[in-house]
Design a protein around this motif. Structure first.
Motif, short mmCIF file in Angstrom:
data_model
loop_
_atom_site.label_atom_id
_atom_site.label_comp_id
_atom_site.label_asym_id
_atom_site.label_seq_id
_atom_site.Cartn_x
_atom_site.Cartn_y
_atom_site.Cartn_z
N MET A 1 0.84 -1.21 0.00
CA MET A 1 0.00 0.00 0.00
C MET A 1 0.87 1.25 0.00
SD MET A 1 -3.42 -0.24 2.19
CE MET A 1 -2.57 -0.66 3.72
N ALA A 2 0.85 1.90 -1.12
CA ALA A 2 1.71 3.08 -1.22
C ALA A 2 1.04 4.29 -0.56
CB ALA A 2 2.00 3.38 -2.68
N MET A 3 1.84 5.07 0.12
CA MET A 3 1.32 6.30 0.72
C MET A 3 1.55 7.45 -0.25
SD MET A 3 1.20 6.32 4.58
CE MET A 3 2.69 7.02 5.25
N MET A 4 0.59 8.35 -0.28
CA MET A 4 0.80 9.52 -1.14
C MET A 4 0.04 10.71 -0.56
SD MET A 4 -1.59 8.40 -4.26
CE MET A 4 -2.87 7.20 -4.05
N PRO A 5 0.46 11.92 -0.93
CA PRO A 5 -0.29 13.08 -0.43
C PRO A 5 -1.67 13.14 -1.09
CG PRO A 5 1.48 13.77 -1.91
CD PRO A 5 1.64 12.30 -1.71
N LEU A 6 -2.61 13.69 -0.34
CA LEU A 6 -3.99 13.77 -0.81
C LEU A 6 -4.12 14.53 -2.13
CD1 LEU A 6 -7.00 13.37 -0.26
CD2 LEU A 6 -6.92 15.28 1.33
N THR A 7 -3.20 15.44 -2.39
CA THR A 7 -3.31 16.28 -3.58
C THR A 7 -3.22 15.50 -4.89
OG1 THR A 7 -1.03 16.79 -3.05
CG2 THR A 7 -2.61 18.57 -2.82
N ILE A 8 -2.60 14.30 -4.86
CA ILE A 8 -2.45 13.61 -6.15
C ILE A 8 -3.51 12.54 -6.38
CG2 ILE A 8 0.03 14.09 -6.27
CD1 ILE A 8 0.52 11.16 -5.61
N VAL A 9 -4.44 12.41 -5.42
CA VAL A 9 -5.56 11.48 -5.66
C VAL A 9 -6.50 12.13 -6.68
CG1 VAL A 9 -7.45 10.21 -4.60
CG2 VAL A 9 -5.38 10.70 -3.29
N THR A 10 -6.94 11.35 -7.64
CA THR A 10 -7.79 11.94 -8.67
C THR A 10 -9.25 11.98 -8.21
OG1 THR A 10 -7.92 9.74 -9.61
CG2 THR A 10 -6.42 11.30 -10.68
N GLU A 11 -10.04 12.77 -8.94
CA GLU A 11 -11.44 12.94 -8.58
C GLU A 11 -12.15 11.59 -8.56
OE1 GLU A 11 -12.36 17.23 -10.11
OE2 GLU A 11 -13.99 15.90 -10.72
N GLY A 12 -12.93 11.37 -7.51
CA GLY A 12 -13.63 10.11 -7.40
C GLY A 12 -12.84 9.04 -6.69
N GLY A 13 -11.56 9.29 -6.46
CA GLY A 13 -10.70 8.31 -5.81
C GLY A 13 -11.07 8.09 -4.35
N GLU A 14 -11.04 6.82 -3.92
CA GLU A 14 -11.35 6.53 -2.52
C GLU A 14 -10.09 6.01 -1.85
OE1 GLU A 14 -14.96 4.47 -1.64
OE2 GLU A 14 -15.84 5.07 -3.56
N CYS A 15 -9.84 6.48 -0.62
CA CYS A 15 -8.64 6.05 0.08
C CYS A 15 -8.84 6.15 1.58
CB CYS A 15 -7.44 6.88 -0.38
SG CYS A 15 -7.79 8.62 -0.54
N LYS A 16 -7.77 5.85 2.30
CA LYS A 16 -7.83 5.96 3.76
C LYS A 16 -6.73 6.88 4.25
CE LYS A 16 -9.88 1.51 5.14
NZ LYS A 16 -11.23 2.02 5.12
N VAL A 17 -7.02 7.64 5.30
CA VAL A 17 -6.02 8.54 5.86
C VAL A 17 -4.95 7.71 6.55
CG1 VAL A 17 -5.62 10.38 7.52
CG2 VAL A 17 -7.72 10.35 6.20
N ARG A 18 -3.68 8.04 6.34
CA ARG A 18 -2.59 7.32 7.01
C ARG A 18 -1.88 8.19 8.04
NH1 ARG A 18 -4.03 2.49 7.33
NH2 ARG A 18 -4.73 1.73 5.32
N SER A 19 -1.58 9.40 7.66
CA SER A 19 -0.92 10.27 8.64
C SER A 19 -1.08 11.73 8.23
CB SER A 19 0.57 9.92 8.75
OG SER A 19 1.21 10.27 7.54
N VAL A 20 -0.84 12.60 9.19
CA VAL A 20 -0.87 14.03 8.92
C VAL A 20 0.49 14.57 9.30
CG1 VAL A 20 -1.90 16.23 9.54
CG2 VAL A 20 -3.33 14.21 9.40
#
Lengths: 73, 658
Positions: A1-20
């Motif tokens: 499971m790759a972590m990425m910043p929220l800004t690069i998730v595309t519209e409609g994408g579903e994910c889970k928060v990992r860290s702030v």
């Protein structure tokens, strides 16, 4: 499971928060529900910022904040 | 036995606290569908079962850590207001996040009752909640209500009274694990033994461990300070803070997993609307079109009524002058009171239409979207996305606009917004524009008005930029805001809100403006025997005193007088013109003004009225919100200088063109 910043998730994408990322606004973000494994859906994503559905609540945040939130899809 | 119970209404922003407050107390406090409507606490009463329940409505807050001024009001009240029972209003469609605050209230040892508001919407979505098990889980009684429909209120009041009578001590909802709980107990015990920690040593201990409260704030006792500092040494505060938030959410999830099933989402309509209005390219044009529509309707829809009222007052003034004896009384009523107040009241229809449209916008849920769309632009201009809402409210009146800045967390951004908001043209300036634009630019009156509003925005934004880069240097703070679901505005609420604000305008006309008009009339009539409104009268003397300063702007002495009195309220500018120009022989107000003013000086006057100090009430609001006379004085001086320069340029350039 790759972590990425929220800004690069595309519209409609579903994910889970990992860290702030630790910044001045981090406590506020966590209080508003950006905690580990909180389900999140990106409703809209543009140059102004991101609108997400976090656990059933719609939140608008600017890009700067969105980039501090790491998620995994 | 009659007893008094003090309760506080607390909850996340925009969950309907004020709607509940209004339903319980029968008052008509301002409600809207955006986070941050209530920025000050309000109090009211309700009698129930022979008890008097005193209710305090608090501004919304996500947590009790208090980061913005409006949240601090809520926190301070819980910490030191000693409510007997805290009623937390919960948005039933959004339990998780709302219950976060509950866990903090329980850590503070408060007796909490949960008012599960908007339960009708949760039902419609198919949510199922085992109310009994849910209440038992944390030992917090919960009642399902719908504040707007008035459902469940009796039940809520019964529960408040039984909770008040219940002697048992509330216990914390969350166990933070052996290590942190150990730390909390240790610090809590120290605080207790030293008599520190106020009403809730546990809560103080938690805040100390998170590093939010400093040891020096918790106690003045040097020995205790040393002990506390030693105990806190080696605690990673950031880590604790993060851990606590996570544990609170874990506890919430575990409670809800046992007692609650969420229905299927049916928010496709809200989402569909959002896809359009927050669209990458469409968002801004849609926003601008709506703003343009707001102005357009304000003028066109009201126009027939404006003309009718104007004719009515003209007739009334003529009637009074002909039929009332003695002559001086006829003149006071006709030339003073009726001319002054009438010239202001004429614009009531414009103001009602604008208030109606603002009320509709507020109730719909669009405002927080607009704040989001504007955030990037506002940030570039030295403001903040949240500055947008105060600016929009400023179209109605600058006073609530200045107060609405309390939702802005960053102090400097807030100060910048307070200092620039008054340049947004409020409804009191509208009469000046409508009157003058109608006389001098009859074919382009709408455009002239639009340009004036635009100029107001330019001045506000330019000033914000200037402040941000000179006296209030700082980075802008990031933007996050909840977007409430769209709701169809309730007709009754919308009309009431329009009327509440409109009647304030009426009251102002009947008091300040009437008094102002009579004073101007009196000054225009004294000393006795002088020709009314002539240059020999007192008002002429005042006018001539300031005329030299105003001549470069193209203003004659009458305008000078009107501007001086306009400090009290801007409508008085029109009222005074009505009184003073009413004196010009054989002409109505409009012809009189047309005869004694030129187009460039009229344009300069409108610009001057737009920019110079709004009114005494706005200054009082600036003083109150900044807590500083220095900034208040700065605002006065800055706006006067700016108004002078701008009017000078408009007049001089106007002379070259026309």
């Amino acid at each position: 499971m790759a972590m990425m910043p929220l800004t690069i998730v595309t519209e409609g994408g579903e994910c889970k928060v990992r860290s702030v990322r630790k910044t001045k606004t981090a406590p506020r973000l966590r209080e508003m529900g950006f905690v580990d494994t909180a389900p999140l859906k990106v409703l809209s994503c543009n140059s102004a910022g991101v609108i997400v559905d976090l656990n059933g609540v719609r939140l608008a945040l600017c890009r700067e904040l969105a980039s501090q939130i790491m998620v995994s899809c | 036995m009659v007893q008094e119970i003090n309760i506080a209404l607390i909850g996340n922003p925009n969950v309907g606290k004020t709607s509940l407050f209004n339903a319980l107390t029968g008052s008509r406090q301002h409600v809207g569908n955006w986070p941050g409507v209530t920025v000050e606490k309000k109090t009211g009463e309700r009698r129930h079962q022979g008890s008097t329940i005193k209710i305090t409505d608090l501004p919304g807050t996500y947590s009790l850590e208090a980061r913005s001024p409006d949240e601090k009001v809520a926190n301070a009240h819980i910490m030191s207001g000693h409510p007997d029972v805290v009623v937390q209003v919960v948005d039933s469609t959004n339990m998780e996040r709302n219950l976060y605050l509950t866990t903090q209230l329980l850590d503070m040892g408060q007796k909490v009752v949960l008012a599960l508001n908007m339960s009708d919407m949760a039902d419609a979505r198919g949510d199922r909640l085992d109310l009994k098990a849910f209440s038992k889980g944390w030992g917090v009684p919960a009642v399902r209500i719908s504040a707007t429909r008035g459902e469940g209120l009796e039940d809520l009041l019964d529960t408040i009274i039984s909770t008040f009578k219940d002697r048992s001590v509330p216990s914390p909802a969350v166990n933070f694990g052996a290590e942190i709980e150990g730390n909390i107990s240790e610090v809590e015990a120290m605080l207790r033994s030293g008599g520190a920690g106020g009403t809730s040593p546990r809560w103080t201990a938690i805040r100390l461990l998170e590093g939010i409260e400093k040891v020096e704030e918790a106690t003045a006792d040097a020995g205790l300070r040393a002990k506390l500092t030693a105990a806190l040494e080696g605690v990673d505060r950031d880590e604790v803070e993060m851990d606590l938030v996570d544990r609170r959410y874990v506890a919430i999830t575990s409670l809800l997993d046992r007692t609650y099933v969420r229905g299927s989402e049916k928010r496709s309509l809200s989402d569909a609307i959002d896809r359009v209005v927050t669209h990458k390219y469409l968002g801004l044009p849609i926003f601008l079109t709506m703003m343009w529509g707001l102005f357009e309707l304000t003028f066109t829809a009201a126009q027939p009524f404006v003309s009718a009222i104007g004719l009515g007052f003209e007739w009334l003034a003529a009637f009074v002058v002909e039929n009332v004896q003695p002559d001086w009384l006829a003149s006071m009523l006709g030339d003073g009171a009726i001319a002054g107040v009438g010239s202001v009241l004429v614009f009531l229809p414009n103001i009602l239409v604008m208030f109606l449209l603002i009320a509709l916008l507020e109730a719909s849920g669009y405002l927080s979207r607009a704040a989001f769309i504007m955030d990037r632009i506002m940030t570039k201009m030295g403001l903040h996305g949240k500055s947008f809402i105060p600016m929009l409210l400023g179209l109605g009146c600058n006073v609530p606009a200045i107060m609405a800045t309390r939702t802005i967390e960053d102090e400097k951004s807030r100060l910048i917004t307070i200092l620039s908001a008054p340049y947004i043209s409020c409804s009191a300036r509208l009469p000046v524009y409508v009157l003058l634009a109608g006389i001098f630019f009859p074919d382009n009156a709408g455009t002239a008005l639009f340009l004036l509003y635009l100029l107001g925005i330019v001045v506000a934004v330019g000033s914000a930029l200037l402040f941000r880069h000179t006296i209030l240097k700082s980075e802008t703070s990031p933007f996050i805001m909840e977007l409430p679901p769209y709701r169809l505005p309730r007709l009754k609420n919308t009309i009431l809100q329009m009327w509440d604000r409109g009647s304030m305008y009426l009251r102002k006309a009947g008091t300040f403006i009437l008094a102002g008009a009579i004073i101007v009339w009196l000054l225009a009539s004294l000393p006795w025997g002088v020709e009314y409104g002539s240059e020999e009268s007192l008002v002429g003397a005042i006018g001539h005193l300031i005329e030299p300063f105003l001549a470069p702007l193209g203003f004659d002495w009458r305008i000078g007088v009107a501007l001086v009195f306009g400090f009290i309220a801007k409508e008085i500018v029109v009222g005074s013109l009505g009184v003073l120009y009413g004196a010009v022989e054989g002409a109505g107000l409009e012809e009189a003004i047309a005869l004694s003013m030129s187009a460039p000086s009229a344009a300069a006057l409108m610009v001057f009225v737009l920019i110079y100090t709004p009114c005494v009430a706005a200054l009082a609001a600036i003083r109150k919100e900044t807590g500083s006379w220095k900034w208040t004085l700065f605002s006065v001086v800055y706006s006067l200088i700016l108004a002078y320069i701008a009017a000078f340029i408009v007049y001089q350039v106007g002379l070259l063109i026309w």
